[in-house]
Every structure is written in C-alpha cells, then in structure tokens.
Design an enzyme around this catalytic site. Structure first.
Site, PDB file in Angstrom:
ATOM      1  N   ASN A  34     -23.745  10.327  77.462  1.00 55.71           N
ATOM      2  CA  ASN A  34     -24.285   9.586  78.605  1.00 55.71           C
ATOM      3  C   ASN A  34     -23.423   9.732  79.851  1.00 55.71           C
ATOM      4  O   ASN A  34     -23.242   8.793  80.614  1.00 55.71           O
ATOM      5  CB  ASN A  34     -24.415   8.095  78.254  1.00 55.71           C
ATOM      6  CG  ASN A  34     -25.368   7.861  77.125  1.00 55.71           C
ATOM      7  OD1 ASN A  34     -26.450   8.427  77.102  1.00 55.71           O
ATOM      8  ND2 ASN A  34     -24.980   7.037  76.171  1.00 55.71           N
ATOM      9  N   CYS A  35     -22.915  10.913  80.074  1.00 55.59           N
ATOM     10  CA  CYS A  35     -21.983  11.188  81.159  1.00 55.59           C
ATOM     11  C   CYS A  35     -22.659  12.086  82.196  1.00 55.59           C
ATOM     12  O   CYS A  35     -23.555  12.855  81.860  1.00 55.59           O
ATOM     13  CB  CYS A  35     -20.752  11.895  80.567  1.00 55.59           C
ATOM     14  SG  CYS A  35     -19.529  12.468  81.746  1.00 55.59           S
TER      15      CYS A  35
END
Length: 157
Positions: A34-35
C-alpha cells in the site's frame, strides 16, 4: 562473512537458507503493498524475468514499519502480488528491517552498506544487491527505479 550464513522464512513459513543462492546475484528488497512505490513490484518482476536465467534472484521482504503500508497476512500479500503484478520471485514472511526486532539479514546488510545519514532503512523498496559470493555490493534508495539497477546487475552477472 557473507549473506550465505543467514536464513529466512518464505511467505508460506518454510525456512530458506541463503546458501541455496550461492553462485547467484541476489537483489533484496523490503516491500509493501500500500505504498506509493508499490509499482516497483512490476519493475522488479521485469528484472527477474530478464535476468533469472543468467543467475539473478530477487527476494522481497514485506515490511509494515513504514506508514503501516503492509498490514496484510502472508496470504493477502501473496495474493496481492500475484494478482496485481504477477510476481514470481520469492517473498519472505513479513519482517522488520529497523529496530531491535530487525531481521538478522537486514542487520547485516545495514552494517555492511550504510545509507546516506546512517544505517537505518528509510522507506519501503530500499534495495541491496549482493554479488555471487554473497558479499553485499551496492545499496539503492527506495526512489531508485528497478530498471536503473540493470547496469549493476549486468556487471555482476
């Protein structure tokens, strides 16, 4: 001392010895699903497909220490990587890369190849390139695109 003295657990919990990568060039990357840099998975997979037959191994080490950007279980991480990026290179179980609970391989890599300010990992997708003898060769910051590592990989292969 070399990386070959260390072990890790893969994403399904099986113990893997770095000795099994002797004679290969290894790229070690702390990853997150989730970066803003998660798209690096595609570039890493492209590198893996291009160079694996020549002796490159890539190992992703999921880590939730930066902005809690890897909150999933091993199964969720593996599924995410398969479905979104077609990742075929090995992944480890989720680890820590900084602090007292940092994985031993990361303690070793950070002591051998320090960052700009200190030895801490600053963000997801920091990359360590290891030569065929298991010696740490070069460290790349999170913002270095996987394709920009090609000249260094070619040099070692």
């Amino acid at each position: 001392m070399s990386i070959h003295q260390f072990n890790f657990k893969n994403i399904v919990g099986k113990e893997v010895s770095f000795k099994s990568f002797e004679g290969k060039v290894v790229l070690i990357v702390n990853t997150a699903s989730n970066c803003g840099l998660t798209y690096h998975y595609k570039g890493l997979e492209d590198l893996y497909q291009e160079y694996k037959d020549a002796g490159l191994e890539i190992i992703g080490f999921p880590c939730n220490q930066f902005g809690k950007q890897e909150p999933g279980t091993s199964e969720e991480i593996q599924s995410f990587c398969d479905l979104n990026y077609g990742v075929t290179f090995p992944l480890s179980e989720k680890i820590e890369v900084n602090g007292s609970n940092a994985h031993p391989v990361y303690k070793y890599l950070k002591s051998e190849l320090k960052g700009k300010l200190n030895d801490s990992i600053k963000w997801n997708f920091t990359k360590f390139l290891i030569d065929r003898d298991g010696t740490p060769y070069k460290r790349f910051s999170a913002t270095v695109e996987p394709e920009d590592i090609k000249p260094y990989i070619s040099e070692l292969l």
